[in-house]
Design an enzyme around this catalytic site. Sequence first.
Site, PDB file in Angstrom:
ATOM      1  N   GLU A  85     -13.411  -3.005  10.898  1.00 54.61           N
ATOM      2  CA  GLU A  85     -12.804  -2.552   9.734  1.00 54.61           C
ATOM      3  C   GLU A  85     -14.464  -2.836   8.860  1.00 54.61           C
ATOM      4  OE1 GLU A  85      -8.945  -2.584   8.191  1.00 54.61           O
ATOM      5  OE2 GLU A  85     -10.118  -1.294   6.534  1.00 54.61           O
ATOM      6  N   ASP A 105      -8.352  -8.970   2.174  1.00 48.28           N
ATOM      7  CA  ASP A 105      -8.496  -8.035   4.018  1.00 48.28           C
ATOM      8  C   ASP A 105      -9.258  -8.365   5.023  1.00 48.28           C
ATOM      9  OD1 ASP A 105      -6.984  -5.923   5.193  1.00 48.28           O
ATOM     10  OD2 ASP A 105      -7.852  -4.526   3.941  1.00 48.28           O
ATOM     11  N   GLU A 158       0.892  -1.535   0.032  1.00 44.32           N
ATOM     12  CA  GLU A 158       0.147   0.476  -0.267  1.00 44.32           C
ATOM     13  C   GLU A 158       0.939   0.982   0.258  1.00 44.32           C
ATOM     14  OE1 GLU A 158      -2.684  -0.153   3.008  1.00 44.32           O
ATOM     15  OE2 GLU A 158      -4.156  -1.085   1.528  1.00 44.32           O
TER      16      GLU A 158
END
Length: 646
Positions: free
Chosen positions: A370, A342, A269
Site C-alpha cells: 500500500e 500505518d 476509521e
Amino acid sequence: MKQLLLIFFFFLSLSVFAEDGSRLWLRYEPKDTADFLIYSKKETATYSIAQFEIKQYWKGKPVELKRMNAKIQGAPYQKEAFNIISNEKTIKIIASTDIGLLYGVYHLLRLQETGQVADNLNIAEIPAYNIRILNHWDNIDGTIERGYAGSSLWNWDDLPEKLSPRYTEYARANASIGINGTVLNNVNANPKFLSDEYLKKAAVLANVFRPYGIKVYLSVNFSSPVILGGLPTADPLDEDVCRWWKEKVKEIYMRIPDFGGFLVKANSEGLPGPQDFGRTHADGANMLAEALQPYGGMVMWRAFVYNPSSPDRAKQAYEEFRPLDGKFLPNVIVQVKNGPIDFQPREPFNPLFGAMQKTPLLLEFQITQEYLGADKQLAFLAPLYKECLDADTYAHGAGSTVAHCVKGIAGVANTGNNANWTGHILAQANWYAFGRLAWKPDLTSEQIADEWLKMTFSTDTAFVNPVKSILLESREAVVDYMMPLGLAHLFAWEHHYGPDPGLNIPGARPDWMPSYYHRADSIGLGFDRTTTGSNTVSQYFPPLDSIYNHIETCPEDLLLWFHHVRWDYRMKNGQTLWENLCQHYQRGVEATYRFQTVWENTQPYIDPERWEAVRQKLKIQTHDAIVWRDTCLHYFQTFSKQSVIP
Ligand code: GCV
C-alpha cells in the site's frame, strides 16, 4: 475419495506451464515415473498430498514418511513440528501429525531446489508461532482494498458450486511456507459474510484448504446483530446481542467444524464498535470470545485506532489499549500493526509490543505494498519485517525483541487473480518472506532472498548473487526516495502511491494530510514526539525512551519521526539536515537505475516472459522514484529556502 481425486487432477494439471509467474516458487520438475498414482484408501487427504509431492518431485534416496512424536529438543509437543533424518540408504521425515509430515516434505523439497541436500541430514523444525495467518482485505464485490494484483481470488458468485483450481494452488503455496490460517474478507467487513449464503461459500473454501493445514477465519462487522439480525442494538453487554452472536457462532461451526475465529476492526476509521455504547474494546472482544470459546475459536481484535482530535496519532493505540492489559479473555489476541501509524516504509516498532504483558499479541505486517510502491515497485520486505521482529523493546531488559513479545504473525495479503498472483513478479518474494519468517523469525533476509530466487528463477550464482543484492537493497531505496530520515505519510490523497507533501483539502481530517506528519516550517522538519513535544517517546521502555528523546542519540533513520530538526542541524556525517535529505532522495533514485542495470544482465539466465515483465516494472520504478524525489525536495525547499543539491 472425491477430495483425493481432486488432488490427483490438480497435480496432473501442473504438467502444463506458461511462464507467466503463476508457478510461484513451486517449480519442482516432475520425475519420470508413474508410481505417484499409488495411494492407500486409509490415508488422509493431507498424507496423500505429502506422498504425492515426494513421489512426484523428490529425486534423492527413498523417503519414508513416519507418523510418531517428532523429537524437538527443548520444545514441547508441537503438532506442526517435524524431523528430517537421513542415513546412507533412506531419509525419514518424522512428525506426530500429517500436517507436520507435509511441512517436512516441503522443507525437503526446498533443500533439493536450493541445492542444500546433505548426506546426513538431521533437522528439527518447530514453528516459532502457532498463528501464521494471511489477512485478505477482499470485498464481497470482488475488489480488494489496497490490492494491486487484480480481483479477489475468491469467486463468490461461483461458490459454493464451482471451485477454481487456484484455491488449491493457493493452499499449496501457503502450506509450502508454513502459513496455517487465512481471513477471507476485508476488516472493513460487510455483515453479509455472516449470512447463511456466504457461510456456505466459506465452508467450501475451508474444505479445499483443510488438507493443507489452513484454517479459515472471517472478519466481522460489530453491527452485524443490527444489520443482519434486526436487533435494535449491538451493545456487547446486551443479552440479546450476546445470544445472537452465540447462535451465529454455532451456525458457523456446523458448517465449518474447524473454523478459526473472528478478526475485528472496531471503532476505527468510522467502523462501529463497543465504544458506540460506552463499552471498551475488552467488553466487545470478550463478548465474541465467549461465543467462540466452546468451539476453540479465537478473536483477533485489532488495535489500529486513531481519531482526528488527538494531538499525535502515533500515541493512540497505546493510550487506548495499554489500560486494558489483563482484561481480555484467554481466547482474545490483540492484533497490532508493526508501527504506530500505518505500514509506512519505515516506522519505529509499535510501543504496544512489550507493553501489553498480560495479553497475547499478534503482530500485523502488510505484505501488499500500500505504501511501498503497490505492484509497480520492487521493495523486498524481509528487511522491513526483520527490523521490527529484531527490535529490542527492553520490556524485560535487553533482548526482549518484538519477536519474543508476540504469539503470532498476520500479514495483509498481496495476492489477487492476476496470473502471477502478486502483480509484480518480484513481489511474490514478499508472500514467501512473510511465511518463512512467521515460521522462523531468526532467518535472515539474505537466506530468504537466496532461497526464493533459487526456487523461483535459477540456482546459477551469476543470476542469484546480483539479483539478491538488489532485493536486499530495495526497501531502503524506497525509503530513500519516498520518506527518508523518519518522514512519514507524504502520500497523495487516498491512493497512497505517489507523493503530495503539500496536499491540503479544506475540511478534511487533519490526520489524513501530509503536513500533519512532516510539520515542515521555516525552522526545520519533522514531528516533535520528545518529552517537550507530544511525548510519545515515553511510551517506550528505558533506555529507548531516552535514546529516542535526545537528538544526539536518536537513530538518524528515525530522526524526523521523533524530532523537529533545524534545516541547518549538523548530522553525523557533518553535513546539514537539508544536505542529507537531498542525498537520501538522490541515493534512492540512483539505486533504481542500478536495479535496471542488474536486471538487464540477467537475460541469459531466465525465461523471456518473466524477464521482460520485471524489466518493464523496474523502468516504471525509476520514473516514479524521480517524481518522488523532485516533488518532495521542491516542496521542502519552499521552507528550507536552500537549493536542491543534485
Ligand atoms: C482496511 C489503512 C488503509 C485502509 C485499511 C486500514 C486498516 O488506513 O489505508 O485501507 O483498511 O489501514 O488497516 O484497517
